[in-house]
Design an enzyme around this catalytic site. Structure first.
Site, PDB file in Angstrom:
ATOM      1  N   SER A 157       0.641   7.654   5.413  1.00 57.88           N
ATOM      2  CA  SER A 157      -0.604   7.785   6.167  1.00 57.88           C
ATOM      3  C   SER A 157      -1.764   8.200   5.269  1.00 57.88           C
ATOM      4  O   SER A 157      -2.906   7.804   5.488  1.00 57.88           O
ATOM      5  CB  SER A 157      -0.425   8.806   7.292  1.00 57.88           C
ATOM      6  OG  SER A 157       0.506   8.347   8.251  1.00 57.88           O
ATOM      7  N   LEU A 175       0.825  -1.202   0.000  1.00 55.74           N
ATOM      8  CA  LEU A 175       0.000   0.000   0.000  1.00 55.74           C
ATOM      9  C   LEU A 175       0.866   1.262   0.000  1.00 55.74           C
ATOM     10  O   LEU A 175       0.681   2.153  -0.822  1.00 55.74           O
ATOM     11  CB  LEU A 175      -0.940  -0.003   1.211  1.00 55.74           C
ATOM     12  CG  LEU A 175      -1.764   1.268   1.451  1.00 55.74           C
ATOM     13  CD1 LEU A 175      -2.744   1.503   0.303  1.00 55.74           C
ATOM     14  CD2 LEU A 175      -2.517   1.173   2.780  1.00 55.74           C
ATOM     15  N   ARG A 216      19.985  -9.567  40.326  1.00 59.63           N
ATOM     16  CA  ARG A 216      21.001  -8.514  40.422  1.00 59.63           C
ATOM     17  C   ARG A 216      20.969  -7.864  41.805  1.00 59.63           C
ATOM     18  O   ARG A 216      19.892  -7.467  42.277  1.00 59.63           O
ATOM     19  CB  ARG A 216      20.742  -7.467  39.341  1.00 59.63           C
ATOM     20  CG  ARG A 216      21.587  -6.206  39.451  1.00 59.63           C
ATOM     21  CD  ARG A 216      23.049  -6.441  39.130  1.00 59.63           C
ATOM     22  NE  ARG A 216      23.775  -5.177  39.051  1.00 59.63           N
ATOM     23  CZ  ARG A 216      25.090  -5.075  38.892  1.00 59.63           C
ATOM     24  NH1 ARG A 216      25.824  -6.181  38.787  1.00 59.63           N
ATOM     25  NH2 ARG A 216      25.667  -3.895  38.815  1.00 59.63           N
ATOM     26  N   GLU A 263       3.657   4.166  -0.367  1.00 60.26           N
ATOM     27  CA  GLU A 263       4.477   4.651  -1.480  1.00 60.26           C
ATOM     28  C   GLU A 263       5.391   5.769  -0.985  1.00 60.26           C
ATOM     29  O   GLU A 263       5.222   6.262   0.138  1.00 60.26           O
ATOM     30  CB  GLU A 263       3.579   5.182  -2.595  1.00 60.26           C
ATOM     31  CG  GLU A 263       2.673   4.145  -3.216  1.00 60.26           C
ATOM     32  CD  GLU A 263       1.819   4.691  -4.353  1.00 60.26           C
ATOM     33  OE1 GLU A 263       1.028   3.928  -4.910  1.00 60.26           O
ATOM     34  OE2 GLU A 263       1.950   5.893  -4.690  1.00 60.26           O
ATOM     35  N   ARG A 277      -4.460  -4.269  12.558  1.00 61.04           N
ATOM     36  CA  ARG A 277      -4.035  -3.577  13.777  1.00 61.04           C
ATOM     37  C   ARG A 277      -4.060  -4.493  14.991  1.00 61.04           C
ATOM     38  O   ARG A 277      -3.327  -4.274  15.952  1.00 61.04           O
ATOM     39  CB  ARG A 277      -4.905  -2.335  13.981  1.00 61.04           C
ATOM     40  CG  ARG A 277      -4.507  -1.232  13.019  1.00 61.04           C
ATOM     41  CD  ARG A 277      -5.533  -0.145  12.859  1.00 61.04           C
ATOM     42  NE  ARG A 277      -5.107   0.755  11.783  1.00 61.04           N
ATOM     43  CZ  ARG A 277      -5.912   1.520  11.069  1.00 61.04           C
ATOM     44  NH1 ARG A 277      -7.207   1.503  11.309  1.00 61.04           N
ATOM     45  NH2 ARG A 277      -5.438   2.300  10.108  1.00 61.04           N
ATOM     46  N   GLU A 306       1.293   0.078   9.736  1.00 58.09           N
ATOM     47  CA  GLU A 306      -0.142  -0.243   9.735  1.00 58.09           C
ATOM     48  C   GLU A 306      -0.952   0.842  10.438  1.00 58.09           C
ATOM     49  O   GLU A 306      -1.906   0.563  11.168  1.00 58.09           O
ATOM     50  CB  GLU A 306      -0.379  -1.626  10.345  1.00 58.09           C
ATOM     51  CG  GLU A 306       0.145  -2.724   9.424  1.00 58.09           C
ATOM     52  CD  GLU A 306      -0.332  -4.095   9.793  1.00 58.09           C
ATOM     53  OE1 GLU A 306      -1.502  -4.230  10.200  1.00 58.09           O
ATOM     54  OE2 GLU A 306       0.458  -5.039   9.657  1.00 58.09           O
ATOM     55  N   ILE A 341       7.781  -2.378   2.198  1.00 59.16           N
ATOM     56  CA  ILE A 341       6.944  -3.577   2.089  1.00 59.16           C
ATOM     57  C   ILE A 341       7.558  -4.741   2.858  1.00 59.16           C
ATOM     58  O   ILE A 341       8.594  -5.291   2.484  1.00 59.16           O
ATOM     59  CB  ILE A 341       6.711  -3.959   0.617  1.00 59.16           C
ATOM     60  CG1 ILE A 341       6.202  -2.742  -0.177  1.00 59.16           C
ATOM     61  CG2 ILE A 341       5.750  -5.137   0.531  1.00 59.16           C
ATOM     62  CD1 ILE A 341       4.949  -2.099   0.393  1.00 59.16           C
TER      63      ILE A 341
END
Length: 379
Positions: free
Chosen positions: A132, A125, A268, A127, A243, A363, A157
């Site tokens: 966004s 999707l 520790r 580019e 999502r 995403e 991608i």
């Protein structure tokens, strides 16, 4: 809401946990350092049914529910966020979109090998000038009658260099704006299709991220998904489900870092006692545990709503927004708890901190999630 997991869900969770510990943990540091794709591990994930978890068995999937998917994603991401994003993309963006919207012929030809893990897929999707703002597609698909001529470049991608099939979003009719966008299934190896240089990333370095170049690629008409102009709606619907996958990845990164920090704090010593006995450290761990539990509940809520067939645009966005912030906060504190040891690779948490950042970006950035949520609550 029933907070008890079923016996099957617990078995899936344990199987994913065992796989992550036995197959992903060895050499995870080296894969991150060398940007090495987990080829053999992903193949085994396919054999276990982890790459088509929610797909109907008649198309090669495992037929599981979305809560099981969240559980498995968390366990994989605890150890190797790079393997987790391969799993997320194949499940949430590729298989889910094809199962819901593809034709029967497309499902048989493409979904079946993808869901069974014989091959993996990618979702194209973004580019160079359309991240966004997904409506600003510059990649074009010119209708030539019985085929489309695809031209353009896709960026960032995931699985770009290893996928066999790609779902590509492109503009067919610019005058119609988002209503002129289509989604296509493109096969690796088609003439004019080239995979660009691998990106050198801050985190999730074991996953392969590439640009894709399309130069007069002929895409058969039967490889368009849905009706003409359906591409933008297809992409948005797929991202809603995706999502949940990224929220679960973020949850896994956070819970993995927390477990390492808790273990370290119990062993520790400083000022003659284990550092967990110092309130400043104990309170950090208390905050981490609380936030991780809240993030997990948001992931479960979105997953349950998805399985119930409800609109998950709001719940998915909330899960991703919150879980990705928890991943960042938790990994930063995990490094802090480890002190100087947290800054070196052998203690894992520095890698987790680098891996966490991308969950706030891909995403749908955190800013986009807030837009989605605010529009939903304003209705």
């Amino acid at each position: 809401m029933d907070f008890n997991l079923s016996e099957e869900q617990l078995m899936i969770q344990q199987a994913a946990r065992d796989f992550a510990q036995n197959e992903l943990l060895p050499e995870v540091i080296e894969r991150d350092r060398d940007q090495k794709f987990p080829t053999e591990q992903v193949k085994k994930m396919g054999e276990m049914g982890l790459l088509g978890m929610m797909v109907d068995p008649k198309y090669g999937g495992a037929g599981m529910d979305s809560v099981s998917y969240v559980l498995a994603m968390e366990e994989i991401a605890k150890i190797d966020a790079s393997a987790a994003v391969v799993m997320s993309v194949n499940n949430s963006l590729v298989c889910a979109g094809l199962e819901k919207f593809a034709s029967e012929e497309q499902k048989v030809k493409y979904l079946t090998p993808l869901a069974s893990g014989k091959v993996i897929g990618a979702f194209a999707l973004s580019e160079p000038e359309a991240g966004s703002d997904a409506t600003s597609q510059k990649t074009t698909a010119e209708d030539k009658g019985d085929y489309y001529l695809l031209n353009g470049i896709k960026n960032w991608i995931t699985n770009g260099g290893t996928a066999s099939y790609y779902i590509v979003i492109a503009q067919t009719d610019p005058e119609k704006k988002h209503k002129g966008i289509n989604a296509f299934i493109v096969e690796r190896g088609w003439e004019g299709f080239e995979v660009g240089v691998k990106e050198d990333k801050l985190g999730i370095r074991g996953s392969d991220t590439h640009s894709l170049i399309f130069n007069n690629v002929k895409v058969p008409k039967e490889n368009r998904i849905g009706e003409d102009g359906f591409g933008f709606n297809f992409a948005m619907a797929v991202l809603n489900g995706g999502r949940i996958g990224i929220a679960s990845q973020a949850l896994g990164i956070a819970s993995g870092a927390y477990e390492l920090a808790l273990k370290y704090a119990k062993t520790r010593k400083a000022f003659k006692t284990e550092i967990i006995n110092h309130q400043v450290i104990a309170f950090k761990l208390a905050d981490m545990a609380t936030q991780i539990t809240a993030a997990r509940m948001l992931c479960f809520k979105a997953a349950c709503e998805k399985d119930a067939g409800k609109d998950i645009s709001e719940s998915g966005a909330m899960a991703k927004l919150y879980a990705s912030q928890v991943a960042m906060d938790t990994t930063i504190e995990a490094v802090q708890i480890h002190g100087g040891y947290g800054y070196v690779k052998e203690y894992h948490v520095e890698r987790m901190m680098r891996d966490a950042k991308i969950t706030q970006i891909y995403e749908g950035t955190s800013e986009i999630q807030k837009i989605v949520i605010s529009r939903s609550i304003a209705k």
